[in-house]
Design a protein around this motif. Structure first.
Motif, PDB file in Angstrom:
ATOM      1  N   PRO A  23      13.079   6.310   5.239  1.00  0.00           N
ATOM      2  CA  PRO A  23      12.321   5.083   5.524  1.00  0.00           C
ATOM      3  C   PRO A  23      11.662   4.493   4.278  1.00  0.00           C
ATOM      4  O   PRO A  23      11.657   3.275   4.093  1.00  0.00           O
ATOM      5  N   VAL A  24      11.109   5.330   3.429  1.00  0.00           N
ATOM      6  CA  VAL A  24      10.435   4.806   2.238  1.00  0.00           C
ATOM      7  C   VAL A  24      11.417   4.050   1.351  1.00  0.00           C
ATOM      8  O   VAL A  24      11.095   2.988   0.808  1.00  0.00           O
ATOM      9  N   VAL A  25      12.635   4.539   1.240  1.00  0.00           N
ATOM     10  CA  VAL A  25      13.614   3.848   0.397  1.00  0.00           C
ATOM     11  C   VAL A  25      14.137   2.596   1.110  1.00  0.00           C
ATOM     12  O   VAL A  25      14.340   1.551   0.500  1.00  0.00           O
TER      13      VAL A  25
ATOM     14  N   ILE B  60       0.766  -1.253   0.000  1.00  0.00           N
ATOM     15  CA  ILE B  60       0.000   0.000   0.000  1.00  0.00           C
ATOM     16  C   ILE B  60       0.793   1.297   0.000  1.00  0.00           C
ATOM     17  O   ILE B  60       0.208   2.367  -0.069  1.00  0.00           O
ATOM     18  N   CYS B  61       2.098   1.247   0.103  1.00  0.00           N
ATOM     19  CA  CYS B  61       2.845   2.514   0.147  1.00  0.00           C
ATOM     20  C   CYS B  61       2.618   3.273  -1.160  1.00  0.00           C
ATOM     21  O   CYS B  61       2.777   2.726  -2.242  1.00  0.00           O
ATOM     22  N   VAL B  62       2.202   4.542  -1.029  1.00  0.00           N
ATOM     23  CA  VAL B  62       1.953   5.331  -2.237  1.00  0.00           C
ATOM     24  C   VAL B  62       3.141   6.243  -2.554  1.00  0.00           C
ATOM     25  O   VAL B  62       3.053   7.121  -3.399  1.00  0.00           O
ATOM     26  N   ARG B  63       4.209   6.040  -1.844  1.00  0.00           N
ATOM     27  CA  ARG B  63       5.433   6.840  -2.019  1.00  0.00           C
ATOM     28  C   ARG B  63       5.136   8.342  -1.948  1.00  0.00           C
ATOM     29  O   ARG B  63       5.593   9.121  -2.762  1.00  0.00           O
ATOM     30  N   CYS B  64       4.372   8.699  -0.927  1.00  0.00           N
ATOM     31  CA  CYS B  64       4.035  10.117  -0.761  1.00  0.00           C
ATOM     32  C   CYS B  64       5.205  10.903  -0.193  1.00  0.00           C
ATOM     33  O   CYS B  64       5.268  12.115  -0.297  1.00  0.00           O
ATOM     34  N   GLY B  65       6.119  10.199   0.462  1.00  0.00           N
ATOM     35  CA  GLY B  65       7.320  10.875   0.950  1.00  0.00           C
ATOM     36  C   GLY B  65       7.169  11.511   2.330  1.00  0.00           C
ATOM     37  O   GLY B  65       8.106  12.132   2.832  1.00  0.00           O
ATOM     38  N   ALA B  66       6.000  11.337   2.966  1.00  0.00           N
ATOM     39  CA  ALA B  66       5.814  11.969   4.283  1.00  0.00           C
ATOM     40  C   ALA B  66       6.833  11.455   5.304  1.00  0.00           C
ATOM     41  O   ALA B  66       7.217  12.175   6.228  1.00  0.00           O
ATOM     42  N   CYS B  67       7.257  10.216   5.135  1.00  0.00           N
ATOM     43  CA  CYS B  67       8.196   9.648   6.100  1.00  0.00           C
ATOM     44  C   CYS B  67       9.654   9.956   5.745  1.00  0.00           C
ATOM     45  O   CYS B  67      10.547   9.768   6.566  1.00  0.00           O
ATOM     46  N   ALA B  68       9.874  10.413   4.508  1.00  0.00           N
ATOM     47  CA  ALA B  68      11.231  10.419   3.958  1.00  0.00           C
ATOM     48  C   ALA B  68      12.251  11.158   4.818  1.00  0.00           C
ATOM     49  O   ALA B  68      13.362  10.668   5.033  1.00  0.00           O
TER      50      ALA B  68
ATOM     51  N   PHE C  85       4.432   9.489  11.072  1.00  0.00           N
ATOM     52  CA  PHE C  85       4.094  10.451  10.020  1.00  0.00           C
ATOM     53  C   PHE C  85       3.443   9.813   8.794  1.00  0.00           C
ATOM     54  O   PHE C  85       3.013  10.505   7.885  1.00  0.00           O
ATOM     55  N   CYS C  86       3.389   8.488   8.746  1.00  0.00           N
ATOM     56  CA  CYS C  86       2.848   7.827   7.556  1.00  0.00           C
ATOM     57  C   CYS C  86       1.313   7.827   7.605  1.00  0.00           C
ATOM     58  O   CYS C  86       0.725   7.307   8.544  1.00  0.00           O
ATOM     59  N   PRO C  87       0.667   8.400   6.600  1.00  0.00           N
ATOM     60  CA  PRO C  87      -0.802   8.442   6.622  1.00  0.00           C
ATOM     61  C   PRO C  87      -1.426   7.046   6.565  1.00  0.00           C
ATOM     62  O   PRO C  87      -2.588   6.880   6.919  1.00  0.00           O
ATOM     63  N   TYR C  88      -0.673   6.059   6.136  1.00  0.00           N
ATOM     64  CA  TYR C  88      -1.203   4.693   6.063  1.00  0.00           C
ATOM     65  C   TYR C  88      -0.770   3.827   7.241  1.00  0.00           C
ATOM     66  O   TYR C  88      -1.067   2.648   7.279  1.00  0.00           O
ATOM     67  N   GLY C  89       0.008   4.422   8.135  1.00  0.00           N
ATOM     68  CA  GLY C  89       0.462   3.655   9.297  1.00  0.00           C
ATOM     69  C   GLY C  89       1.493   2.592   8.965  1.00  0.00           C
ATOM     70  O   GLY C  89       1.655   1.618   9.705  1.00  0.00           O
ATOM     71  N   ILE C  90       2.190   2.772   7.868  1.00  0.00           N
ATOM     72  CA  ILE C  90       3.234   1.788   7.538  1.00  0.00           C
ATOM     73  C   ILE C  90       4.377   1.942   8.537  1.00  0.00           C
ATOM     74  O   ILE C  90       4.846   3.046   8.792  1.00  0.00           O
ATOM     75  N   ASP C  91       4.765   0.816   9.100  1.00  0.00           N
ATOM     76  CA  ASP C  91       5.784   0.838  10.138  1.00  0.00           C
ATOM     77  C   ASP C  91       7.069   0.216   9.587  1.00  0.00           C
ATOM     78  O   ASP C  91       7.202  -1.009   9.533  1.00  0.00           O
TER      79      ASP C  91
HETATM   80  S1  SF4 Z   1       4.673   7.949   4.526  1.00  0.00           S
HETATM   81 FE1  SF4 Z   1       3.855   5.861   4.277  1.00  0.00          FE
HETATM   82  S2  SF4 Z   1       2.862   5.859   2.269  1.00  0.00           S
HETATM   83 FE2  SF4 Z   1       4.141   7.699   2.330  1.00  0.00          FE
HETATM   84  S3  SF4 Z   1       6.109   7.036   1.462  1.00  0.00           S
HETATM   85 FE3  SF4 Z   1       6.304   6.735   3.642  1.00  0.00          FE
HETATM   86  S4  SF4 Z   1       5.684   4.594   3.984  1.00  0.00           S
HETATM   87 FE4  SF4 Z   1       4.960   5.172   1.927  1.00  0.00          FE
END
Ligand code: SF4
Ligand code: SF4
Lengths: 555, 178
Positions: A119-121, A95-103, A174-180
């Motif tokens: 984190p996304v990478v 489900i990661c949409v690569r929005c970059g909020a966690c980057a 910070f991830c809107p999808y709660g990806i940990d």
């Molecule tokens: S914040 Fe969540 S959805 Fe957005 S890039 Fe990071 S892991 Fe993916």
């Protein structure tokens, strides 16, 4: 010849920009990156834990890594099993949409600028392999859709970057999808473990723990020696011979602390604080020389290892016949207790009851499932109910700030209790900036088994965001002590501060409780638990404060 | 126009370009973050550069005693000493300033600067590089000290127990001797 080597026009070319390259280009030069990785696990420790020892003795900077022939098969089988078992993993892969909020939220990225520490990478390092293996688009279109083959270089890259994640979970806030991403790190480390790839600083403590009950490998008599030594030292400081119940059957409460508290500086001063407190309130409790470790390095290995090392807590509670368990100042210990213990080892809870404080009568409903209470909750409750006398001016030589250790703060939401205690034992508490504390706290940079020496440069830059906030309050308010309630923090923050903010010491909360605690029958206190003089506490002023205990008790 | 006036006049543009170059020593994917994330706690590296580079530039233009800026050099080098840079790369950010100034003058025929002035600017930058190198070495030494001290911390109680046992046996010997 030097002239051949250095041409003048080359010397005039002043350009230090790294070449642009594709992130999928995964070759890591371990030799050139010393200071950024940890030594591999020793085979004896791996063997003790029944782990794959096929790789034998090797080090990351070896040119060829002696991987088992079928390493790829092992990894894919392992991944397959885990995708079936952990729905979270499947979801995090998809489900990661690569929005970059966690980057830009990871301390390792903030301190290094290395994009693979975003984190996304970091997650993409696994996700790219997952795409190639499990998605049609990935199979057909490969790199175009961010999919890639699992090669030895990719595996080495996993080793490099997943042992550069402290599983702190700041990114997940910070991830809107709660990806940990921490959970992804946990899974990749499990996969690496399957082929026999692990690091010494995780494996040796885990095998020690399996053998002796604690990470340091201290045998029961060693634990006892240390506790008796602490008893003597407290007598020197307070004039009181405090109670020291050890392995006492029939006690109401079993107390379990991280093992560094018995031996290391500054952990040990916190242990003195616990002992003083339990004596003063007359707690019916016992230490155990077998369940002599709260921490659980299994968390940095695999779920199976967590379960295996955690089981001793309930087994020892059963053997001693206690009603419930109280736990000391530790970080990842509480992540395990809070998130895994009941599910994994709940069936071993023979005879345990829902914890009730024998001093205040408070029911710890939050601990109904695990039967285990955090000492910060316990002490905050004592203070709230006026059950102890405290003189915060005894800590006037200390200007503290508080570091929320990642696990108590983010994994169990223990945020207010420590602050409540600190405000009761200190007149000088100052918070660090908002975006660096509470749920958003910055990691010490050395958790999840990375607190060893050979990767010191990596630790120091990973801890930069934390240290930077400490430096701010040090300059603004003269803060000279960083409080925390985690054994790993107590080991890793002192070197961090020595580098970035020299002059700021590290201490546990119960050390300050022990300083401020007014103990019945104690001699006049002039020194703190470190045997350092307390501000204004020459013999005269101590008399005044002891005599008017009521006036100075908690605030 | 003297070199000093010239640098003073173009200070902002020199700073911007210098900052860009220093940020370019990091992987390109992070430059946006270092440059644009404003909060100093969310972005300690970018804010350190933003704060300290202008101080160094000012010193280059106005100061003769560079010791006053050793703290600013320290703030930057201390960070670079624990990042994935070689020693040359860690201190080389100062040399990028030469390049930026040269580019600023390059092709501008209306500007003529005295060669001595230019050399004195280069000399000052060289002196800053030497200071940076000393600081870099002291950071590396510190890291070695930290490593050995962390071992001492782990054995703190054992060492104290041994001390106490030794004191006791000394006392015992004294008593026996009396
Ligand atoms: S914040 Fe969540 S959805 Fe957005 S890039 Fe990071 S892991 Fe993916
Ligand atoms: S869990 Fe912590 S260390 Fe790991 S990627 Fe997220 S922020 Fe970074």
């Amino acid at each position: 010849m030097a002239e051949d080597k250095y041409k003048q026009e080359d010397l005039l070319k002043i350009e230090y920009c790294p070449p642009r390259k594709d992130w999928m280009d995964s070759k890591i030069d371990f030799e050139a990156k010393k200071g950024n990785w940890c030594y591999s696990a020793v085979p004896a420790a791996m063997e003790y834990l029944d782990l794959n020892t096929e790789m034998g003795k090797w080090q990351p900077h070896d040119k060829d890594w002696p991987l088992p022939d079928n390493w790829k098969e092992i990894i894919f089988e392992g991944l397959h099993d885990r995708l079936k078992k952990f729905r979270t993993l499947q979801i995090f892969m998809d489900i990661c949409v690569r929005c970059g909020a966690c980057a830009d939220k990871c301390h390792f990225f903030i301190g290094s600028g290395d994009p693979k520490n975003m984190p996304v990478v970091r997650a993409e390092l696994l996700r790219s392999v997952y795409r190639k293996e499990y998605t049609t688009a990935g199979k057909l279109l490969g790199k175009m859709v961010g999919a890639r083959e699992l090669t030895v270089d990719v595996l080495k890259e996993w080793f490099y970057y997943f042992f550069q994640c402290t599983e702190c979970r700041r990114c997940s806030v910070f991830c809107p999808y709660g990806i940990d991403t921490a959970e992804i790190t946990i899974i990749v480390r499990e996969l690496l473990d399957l082929v026999g790839m692990n690091i010494d600083w995780i494996t040796t403590p885990a095998s020690n723990c399996f053998r002796t009950g604690n990470h340091l490998g201290i045998q029961p008599h060693g634990v006892l020696d240390s506790l008796e030594f602490a008893q003597e030292e407290l007598e020197d400081i307070t004039g009181l011979k405090i109670d020291l119940p050890v392995n006492r059957k029939g006690a109401e409460i079993l107390f379990i602390a991280p093992s560094a508290d018995y031996f290391a500086n500054p952990h040990y001063f916190t242990l003195l604080g616990y002992l003083a407190l339990f004596h003063e309130i007359g707690l019916d409790y016992t230490w155990s020389t077998f369940a002599s470790e709260g921490g659980n390095f299994g968390l940095f290995h695999s779920h199976d290892m967590i379960k295996r090392l955690n089981a001793k807590m309930y087994m020892e509670a059963d053997r001693l016949g206690v009603k419930w368990i109280l736990g000391g100042e530790c970080g990842h210990m509480w992540r395990v207790i809070h998130q895994y213990m009941h599910t994994m080892n709940g069936e071993r809870q023979n005879g345990l009851e829902e914890p009730v404080s024998p001093i205040t009568g408070t029911k710890f409903e939050n601990a109904k499932a695990t039967k285990m209470v955090h000492i910060a909750e316990f002490t905050a409750d004592l203070i709230k109910n006026n059950k102890i006398k405290l003189d915060p001016s005894r800590n006037d030589h200390i200007i503290p700030t508080y570091h929320d250790s990642c696990n108590p703060a983010r994994a169990m939401g223990l945020i207010e209790e420590p602050r409540y205690i600190i405000n009761a034992v200190s007149n000088n508490f100052h918070e660090m900036p908002e975006n660096t504390i509470r749920e958003q706290t910055f990691c010490c940079g050395s958790g999840a088994g990375l607190g060893t020496d050979e990767n010191m440069e990596m630790r120091l830059r990973g801890g930069l965001p934390r240290a930077n906030a400490v430096k701010y309050v040090n300059e603004k308010h003269g803060v000279n002590q960083l409080l925390c309630m985690c054994a790993i923090d107590k080991a890793t923050l002192p070197p961090l501060l020595e580098y970035w903010v020299p002059g700021v010491e590290v201490a546990g909360i119960h050390e300050l409780v022990g300083n401020a605690l007014i103990m019945e029958g104690a001699k006049e206190r002039t020194v703190d638990l470190r045997e350092e003089p307390m501000l204004g506490f020459d013999e005269e002023s101590e008399k005044v404060s002891a005599a008017t205990g009521e006036d100075t008790e908690n605030v | 126009m003297s070199m000093k006036e010239l640098l003073q006049e173009r200070k902002d543009s020199i700073f911007e370009k210098w900052l860009d170059r220093v940020i370019m020593t990091y992987p390109s994917e992070s430059s946006n973050f270092f440059k644009n994330k404003k909060n100093r706690f969310d972005n300690p590296i970018g804010s350190t550069l933003n704060k300290e580079l202008p101080i160094l530039l000012d010193a280059l233009i106005n100061l003769n005693d560079l010791d006053e800026v050793s703290n600013s050099i320290d703030e930057i080098v201390r960070i670079r000493a624990v990042q994935e840079f070689s020693a040359a790369q860690a201190v080389g950010f100062l040399l990028l300033l030469k390049k930026v100034i040269r580019e600023e003058l390059d092709g501008k025929t209306e500007i003529s600067v005295n060669v001595d002035d230019w050399w004195s600017v280069e000399d000052k930058i060289d002196r800053m590089v030497f200071m940076a190198f000393d600081i870099y070495m002291s950071c590396k030494e510190k890291i070695f000290e930290i490593r050995s001290r962390s071992f001492e911390r782990q054995t703190y109680v054992l060492d104290k127990m041994a001390e106490r046992a030794a004191e006791r046996s000394d006392k015992g010997e004294e008593m026996n001797a009396n």
